[in-house]
Design a protein around this motif. Structure first.
Motif, PDB file in Angstrom:
ATOM      1  N   TYR A 266       0.826  -1.204   0.000  1.00 37.51           N
ATOM      2  CA  TYR A 266       0.000   0.000   0.000  1.00 37.51           C
ATOM      3  C   TYR A 266       0.869   1.266   0.000  1.00 37.51           C
ATOM      4  O   TYR A 266       0.667   2.182  -0.812  1.00 37.51           O
ATOM      5  CB  TYR A 266      -0.926   0.004   1.215  1.00 37.51           C
ATOM      6  N   LEU A 267       1.847   1.317   0.900  1.00 35.87           N
ATOM      7  CA  LEU A 267       2.687   2.514   1.012  1.00 35.87           C
ATOM      8  C   LEU A 267       3.514   2.747  -0.247  1.00 35.87           C
ATOM      9  O   LEU A 267       3.671   3.887  -0.703  1.00 35.87           O
ATOM     10  CB  LEU A 267       3.605   2.401   2.232  1.00 35.87           C
ATOM     11  N   LEU A 268       4.029   1.677  -0.821  1.00 41.44           N
ATOM     12  CA  LEU A 268       4.786   1.815  -2.060  1.00 41.44           C
ATOM     13  C   LEU A 268       3.878   2.259  -3.212  1.00 41.44           C
ATOM     14  O   LEU A 268       4.295   3.021  -4.084  1.00 41.44           O
ATOM     15  CB  LEU A 268       5.508   0.515  -2.397  1.00 41.44           C
ATOM     16  N   GLY A 269       2.641   1.804  -3.192  1.00 43.91           N
ATOM     17  CA  GLY A 269       1.665   2.264  -4.184  1.00 43.91           C
ATOM     18  C   GLY A 269       1.403   3.755  -4.065  1.00 43.91           C
ATOM     19  O   GLY A 269       1.320   4.465  -5.075  1.00 43.91           O
ATOM     20  N   MET A 270       1.298   4.227  -2.831  1.00 42.30           N
ATOM     21  CA  MET A 270       1.092   5.665  -2.614  1.00 42.30           C
ATOM     22  C   MET A 270       2.319   6.456  -3.082  1.00 42.30           C
ATOM     23  O   MET A 270       2.189   7.530  -3.672  1.00 42.30           O
ATOM     24  CB  MET A 270       0.823   5.948  -1.129  1.00 42.30           C
ATOM     25  N   THR A 271       3.497   5.907  -2.836  1.00 43.98           N
ATOM     26  CA  THR A 271       4.731   6.562  -3.286  1.00 43.98           C
ATOM     27  C   THR A 271       4.774   6.637  -4.809  1.00 43.98           C
ATOM     28  O   THR A 271       5.141   7.668  -5.387  1.00 43.98           O
ATOM     29  CB  THR A 271       5.960   5.800  -2.759  1.00 43.98           C
ATOM     30  N   LYS A 272       4.381   5.572  -5.464  1.00 48.12           N
ATOM     31  CA  LYS A 272       4.341   5.537  -6.938  1.00 48.12           C
ATOM     32  C   LYS A 272       3.356   6.576  -7.468  1.00 48.12           C
ATOM     33  O   LYS A 272       3.657   7.300  -8.429  1.00 48.12           O
ATOM     34  CB  LYS A 272       3.954   4.138  -7.410  1.00 48.12           C
ATOM     35  N   LEU A 273       2.191   6.659  -6.842  1.00 44.48           N
ATOM     36  CA  LEU A 273       1.204   7.663  -7.261  1.00 44.48           C
ATOM     37  C   LEU A 273       1.756   9.073  -7.104  1.00 44.48           C
ATOM     38  O   LEU A 273       1.554   9.932  -7.972  1.00 44.48           O
ATOM     39  CB  LEU A 273      -0.082   7.518  -6.440  1.00 44.48           C
ATOM     40  N   GLU A 274       2.441   9.330  -6.008  1.00 43.76           N
ATOM     41  CA  GLU A 274       3.011  10.653  -5.764  1.00 43.76           C
ATOM     42  C   GLU A 274       4.068  10.994  -6.811  1.00 43.76           C
ATOM     43  O   GLU A 274       4.099  12.107  -7.334  1.00 43.76           O
ATOM     44  CB  GLU A 274       3.627  10.697  -4.361  1.00 43.76           C
ATOM     45  N   ALA A 275       4.929  10.043  -7.127  1.00 40.83           N
ATOM     46  CA  ALA A 275       5.962  10.277  -8.140  1.00 40.83           C
ATOM     47  C   ALA A 275       5.323  10.526  -9.506  1.00 40.83           C
ATOM     48  O   ALA A 275       5.723  11.452 -10.225  1.00 40.83           O
ATOM     49  CB  ALA A 275       6.918   9.088  -8.192  1.00 40.83           C
TER      50      ALA A 275
END
Length: 79
Positions: free
Chosen positions: A57-66
């Motif tokens: 989940y957290l890595l998904g949020m990081t990907k969305l932010e990038a």
């Protein structure tokens, strides 16, 4: 007030500050964000494969932010 014998250091302009913070051979902000997005995507798949739900989940949020950062930068460049 500055102490005797010490000179004040003037803040660098944006271009000077960026060039000092970047290692030789590094690209700019866009290249860094692109690299981060790619690596996070691979890490996210790894977390999913091992059922690490919170990391996934957290890595998904990081990907969305990038991705959002890149989208907004490219939109500004078109203007």
């Amino acid at each position: 007030m500055a102490k005797p014998g010490k000179k004040r250091v003037r803040a660098a302009s944006g271009a000077e500050a960026r060039s000092r913070n970047e290692e030789p051979g590094e690209g700019g902000v866009d290249e860094a964000v692109t690299f981060i997005a790619e690596q996070v995507g691979a890490l996210r798949k790894l977390a999913e494969r091992h059922k690490l739900d919170v990391l996934h989940y957290l890595l998904g949020m990081t990907k969305l932010e990038a991705d959002e950062h890149l989208r907004l930068r490219s939109k500004r460049k078109l203007s």
